[in-house]
Design a protein around this motif. Structure first.
Motif, PDB file in Angstrom:
ATOM      1  N   ASN A 188      -3.087   0.903  -8.260  1.00  0.00           N
ATOM      2  CA  ASN A 188      -2.152   0.260  -7.342  1.00  0.00           C
ATOM      3  C   ASN A 188      -2.818  -0.153  -6.036  1.00  0.00           C
ATOM      4  N   VAL A 189      -3.634   0.750  -5.490  1.00  0.00           N
ATOM      5  CA  VAL A 189      -4.285   0.461  -4.208  1.00  0.00           C
ATOM      6  C   VAL A 189      -5.223  -0.741  -4.332  1.00  0.00           C
ATOM      7  N   ILE A 190      -6.047  -0.719  -5.380  1.00  0.00           N
ATOM      8  CA  ILE A 190      -6.985  -1.838  -5.579  1.00  0.00           C
ATOM      9  C   ILE A 190      -6.222  -3.145  -5.775  1.00  0.00           C
ATOM     10  N   PHE A 191      -5.153  -3.099  -6.586  1.00  0.00           N
ATOM     11  CA  PHE A 191      -4.360  -4.303  -6.851  1.00  0.00           C
ATOM     12  C   PHE A 191      -3.680  -4.808  -5.579  1.00  0.00           C
ATOM     13  N   SER A 192      -3.046  -3.897  -4.828  1.00  0.00           N
ATOM     14  CA  SER A 192      -2.308  -4.321  -3.627  1.00  0.00           C
ATOM     15  C   SER A 192      -3.238  -4.874  -2.556  1.00  0.00           C
ATOM     16  N   ILE A 193      -4.398  -4.224  -2.365  1.00  0.00           N
ATOM     17  CA  ILE A 193      -5.359  -4.731  -1.379  1.00  0.00           C
ATOM     18  C   ILE A 193      -5.885  -6.103  -1.804  1.00  0.00           C
ATOM     19  N   SER A 194      -6.129  -6.273  -3.107  1.00  0.00           N
ATOM     20  CA  SER A 194      -6.615  -7.563  -3.607  1.00  0.00           C
ATOM     21  C   SER A 194      -5.601  -8.666  -3.354  1.00  0.00           C
ATOM     22  N   VAL A 195      -4.321  -8.362  -3.624  1.00  0.00           N
ATOM     23  CA  VAL A 195      -3.266  -9.349  -3.405  1.00  0.00           C
ATOM     24  C   VAL A 195      -3.159  -9.702  -1.919  1.00  0.00           C
ATOM     25  N   ILE A 196      -3.209  -8.685  -1.064  1.00  0.00           N
ATOM     26  CA  ILE A 196      -3.127  -8.930   0.377  1.00  0.00           C
ATOM     27  C   ILE A 196      -4.277  -9.829   0.839  1.00  0.00           C
ATOM     28  N   LEU A 216       0.831  -1.206   0.000  1.00  0.00           N
ATOM     29  CA  LEU A 216       0.000   0.000   0.000  1.00  0.00           C
ATOM     30  C   LEU A 216       0.865   1.256   0.000  1.00  0.00           C
ATOM     31  N   VAL A 217       1.943   1.224   0.800  1.00  0.00           N
ATOM     32  CA  VAL A 217       2.864   2.369   0.823  1.00  0.00           C
ATOM     33  C   VAL A 217       3.501   2.545  -0.557  1.00  0.00           C
ATOM     34  N   ALA A 218       3.905   1.420  -1.154  1.00  0.00           N
ATOM     35  CA  ALA A 218       4.535   1.479  -2.473  1.00  0.00           C
ATOM     36  C   ALA A 218       3.539   1.890  -3.548  1.00  0.00           C
ATOM     37  N   SER A 219       2.251   1.764  -3.264  1.00  0.00           N
ATOM     38  CA  SER A 219       1.235   2.154  -4.250  1.00  0.00           C
ATOM     39  C   SER A 219       1.223   3.655  -4.474  1.00  0.00           C
ATOM     40  N   ILE A 220       1.600   4.400  -3.443  1.00  0.00           N
ATOM     41  CA  ILE A 220       1.482   5.857  -3.499  1.00  0.00           C
ATOM     42  C   ILE A 220       2.829   6.545  -3.705  1.00  0.00           C
ATOM     43  N   MET A 221       3.826   6.172  -2.885  1.00  0.00           N
ATOM     44  CA  MET A 221       5.080   6.931  -2.904  1.00  0.00           C
ATOM     45  C   MET A 221       5.814   6.911  -4.248  1.00  0.00           C
ATOM     46  N   PRO A 222       6.065   5.723  -4.873  1.00  0.00           N
ATOM     47  CA  PRO A 222       6.771   5.748  -6.164  1.00  0.00           C
ATOM     48  C   PRO A 222       6.007   6.528  -7.230  1.00  0.00           C
ATOM     49  N   ALA A 223       4.676   6.383  -7.249  1.00  0.00           N
ATOM     50  CA  ALA A 223       3.878   7.124  -8.233  1.00  0.00           C
ATOM     51  C   ALA A 223       3.996   8.623  -7.992  1.00  0.00           C
ATOM     52  N   SER A 224       3.936   9.033  -6.730  1.00  0.00           N
ATOM     53  CA  SER A 224       4.043  10.454  -6.397  1.00  0.00           C
ATOM     54  C   SER A 224       5.414  11.004  -6.775  1.00  0.00           C
ATOM     55  N   LEU A 225       6.477  10.267  -6.407  1.00  0.00           N
ATOM     56  CA  LEU A 225       7.832  10.729  -6.705  1.00  0.00           C
ATOM     57  C   LEU A 225       8.072  10.787  -8.215  1.00  0.00           C
ATOM     58  N   SER A 226       7.523   9.816  -8.956  1.00  0.00           N
ATOM     59  CA  SER A 226       7.681   9.821 -10.411  1.00  0.00           C
ATOM     60  C   SER A 226       6.983  11.025 -11.025  1.00  0.00           C
ATOM     61  N   ALA A 227       5.768  11.299 -10.542  1.00  0.00           N
ATOM     62  CA  ALA A 227       5.020  12.451 -11.060  1.00  0.00           C
ATOM     63  C   ALA A 227       5.726  13.754 -10.711  1.00  0.00           C
ATOM     64  N   ILE A 228       6.277  13.812  -9.507  1.00  0.00           N
ATOM     65  CA  ILE A 228       7.007  15.009  -9.082  1.00  0.00           C
ATOM     66  C   ILE A 228       8.242  15.221  -9.968  1.00  0.00           C
TER      67      ILE A 228
END
Length: 637
Positions: free
Chosen positions: A592-600, A296-308
């Motif tokens: 990412n969030v939907i995928f990661s939660i589904s996998v978990i 879940l953390v990886a769902s947001i941070m890499p996407a945010s840093l890439s966009a930044i």
């Protein structure tokens, strides 16, 4: 003496280095943790298991110390477990069942987020310091004709202070002696200086440009308009956003559920399903690992840093993923006028002279006289003349600066006056060319009158012109359904003219910083998600109050520090580009969030039914993390 200086310099360097280490301590710890993880992994592959465990252990301690300390302190203070503690438990659980690498990576990711939080906090402190530096620390008080320098904090209502040319006003008050021009950009944001005379109000932080004035203090230094700007910035930044409050609430619930299920997994299967104690503990540890929010953390941070990073390459600086995320939800944008919609500097737009005179001759004489002044209007006239005429400036025989009115000069036995209408005679000024000056003023232009031997012979109109790209930017935003409004400290006529020219939906004139904040709050009530675009110190409270603050790149340092987003090239169309980037990032984060939660969830269910062992659980968990990171990296394109 040289030895002493060298020692002092060495001590200063050491102190500076220590300060940097303190400021960036968490980031250094996180990077060190990452290096140790790499070393541990190489040692493990090389067969040095004991050495690899030691390396991982150091990575745990160095990388996780700050977050573990924060988690423990918050748990004690709030009497409630948090995500920090869950991360610690998950990392320890990984180590207990022999998966040091996974636990160390978990600590590394969380320590990096802590470093970013600390960086943001340091930026907030720096911006307040920048504001404070604009107000003088001392004032020259006059008591019974005796001058005395005193700290600004000691000023009292009724004190008389002397403010010389080039100095900042130390506290709010009114002029009791003298006339001058004040640069009030720190308060109103307007680039054109304001003429001030007897009994007129002056504000702390504004700059006295030419005449010496005596000011009677009307407010204590703690209650000035400038201090209110600082307080507004502090207040706006201390308020938590709805999304932040939601995350904090979700955090406590998530931790309780996961830990409760893990505890149940350590006992119930043994009694209800007949699992052995070893199997029960083994499955509980797998659950603790796969249920950790690493993906879940990886769902947001890499996407945010890439966009930044993507935005930075295109001249758009974001001070965190949360601000980029909020952009796509904007329903209204408020713009400052000066330096944002306009260029921020007055330019000559019209030169009118009587028919019997030469435009070039009148303009040349006017520019030659104005070249002896550093007033922004005078500078603009001189610049325009040099660019439009291929003739050298002349030298007047004498020049007299009449503070608050204009300039008087002698040239070839003629007396020239250049300045305000009252300086050359208001009735004659208003009658010039059948009221041409009034028409120019109604268009939001500043009019400078030219008089030769008691006859008004010409006028020069100046205006802070709208940027070429402003109309395009506003039109693009309006097509997206975003409401646009201009907030300016300028007069009603000027505001109306600029608003019409720039295509904004609405405008509010004569806005001081407090009024801008009030207007922003009204917009937030009506549209929920609102952005503010500005460039001046006076815009800082509004930038902090808005859901998203956007600063122009060549604006004041305070505006840049306060804003969440900075446009480095003063290119307004880039706001629309930033919103599109925000849309892309939010779509990817949702994926990412939907995928990661589904996998978990799949891993948790598979673990309960004993379909997977620890290696496959780790592969599924870490594999999902890698996939969401790769998906987030698409934003680098």
């Amino acid at each position: 003496m040289e030895l002493g200086i060298g020692t002092a310099n060495t001590q200063a360097s050491e102190e500076s280095l220590m300060d940097k280490v303190k400021i960036h301590g968490e980031l250094i710890a996180a990077i060190t943790s990452g290096v140790l993880i790499g070393i541990g992994w190489l040692l493990e592959k090389g067969g040095f298991s004991t050495a690899s465990v030691i390396s991982f252990l150091f990575a745990f301690v160095i990388g996780g110390f700050a977050k573990a300390k924060e988690g423990i302190e918050d748990t004690i203070a709030n009497k409630e477990l948090n995500v920090e503690m869950l991360m610690v438990f998950a990392a320890i659980g990984s180590a207990v069942i022999g998966y040091w690498t996974e636990g160390a990576i978990l600590i590394f990711i969380f320590s990096m987020s802590g470093a970013l939080e600390t960086y943001t906090m340091n930026k907030s402190r720096k911006e307040i310091s920048s504001l404070m530096e604009l107000q003088p620390e001392e004032a020259l008080v006059i008591t019974d004709g005796v001058e005395k320098i005193v700290p600004v904090s000691n000023l009292r209502i009724g004190d008389l202070i002397l403010v010389k040319p080039g100095e900042r006003i130390p506290s709010d008050g009114r002029i009791v002696k003298g006339q001058t021009h004040l640069d009030e950009a720190a308060i109103t944001g307007e680039s054109i200086p304001v003429s001030k005379g007897l009994d007129e109000e002056v504000f702390a932080g504004t700059v006295n440009l030419n005449g010496s004035i005596t000011v009677e203090i009307t407010k204590p230094s703690t209650d000035t308009l400038f201090q209110k700007i600082i307080q507004l910035v502090q207040s706006a930044q201390s308020e938590k956003s709805p999304s932040q409050l939601f995350i904090e609430k979700f955090e406590g619930t998530y931790v309780k559920i996961v830990l409760a299920v893990v505890v149940l997994m350590m006992f119930l299967p043994h009694f209800l399903l007949g699992w052995s104690w070893t199997e029960t503990f083994y499955r509980a540890m797998i659950l603790l690992v796969v249920a950790s929010p690493c993906a879940l953390v990886a769902s947001i941070m890499p996407a945010s840093l890439s966009a930044i990073s993507n935005g930075a390459r295109h001249g758009i600086l974001f001070k965190g993923g949360v601000h980029l995320e909020n952009l796509s939800h904007l329903r209204a944008i408020a713009f400052d006028k000066t330096g944002t919609l306009t260029k921020g500097k007055p330019e000559v737009t019209d030169v009118l002279v009587k028919d019997h005179l030469s435009v070039e001759d009148v303009l040349l004489t006017t520019a030659s006289i104005e070249s002896h002044s550093n007033h922004p209007l005078a500078v603009a006239i001189v610049k325009y003349t040099k660019e439009s005429l291929d003739r050298p400036l002349i030298q007047p025989e004498s020049i007299e600066d009449i503070a608050g009115f204009g300039v008087k000069a002698h040239y070839h036995h003629d007396i020239w006056k250049i300045g305000k209408a009252d300086f050359v005679g208001r009735s004659e000024a208003e009658a010039f060319l059948n009221g041409a000056a009034k028409k120019l003023a109604n268009e939001g232009k500043t009019v400078v009158y030219i008089q030769k031997n008691d006859e008004v012979v010409g006028v020069i109109a100046l205006k802070d012109v709208v940027r070429e790209e402003t109309k395009k930017a506003i039109d693009i935003l309006k097509k997206r359904g975003i409401y646009t409004i201009m907030l300016t400290g300028d007069s009603e006529s000027t505001a109306q003219a600029i608003a019409t020219e720039s295509h904004v939906d609405a405008y509010v004139a004569e806005c001081l910083p407090e009024r801008k904040v009030e207007e922003l709050k009204k917009l937030k009530e009506k549209f929920s998600q609102v952005a503010m675009v500005g460039d001046g110190v006076n815009d800082a409270p509004a930038l902090a109050t808005a859901n998203v603050g956007i600063a122009m790149g060549d604006g004041s340092g305070v505006a840049l520090e306060t804003a969440d987003i900075v446009l480095m090239k003063n290119d307004l169309p880039r706001i629309a580009e930033a919103i599109k980037l925000s849309d892309r990032m939010n779509r990817i984060i949702k994926q990412n969030v939907i995928f990661s939660i589904s996998v978990i969830m799949v891993l948790i269910v598979s673990n309960f039914f004993q379909f997977i062992d620890l290696p496959f659980g780790v592969i599924g968990h870490e594999g999902s993390t890698i996939l969401v990171i790769l998906n987030g990296l698409r934003l680098l394109k």
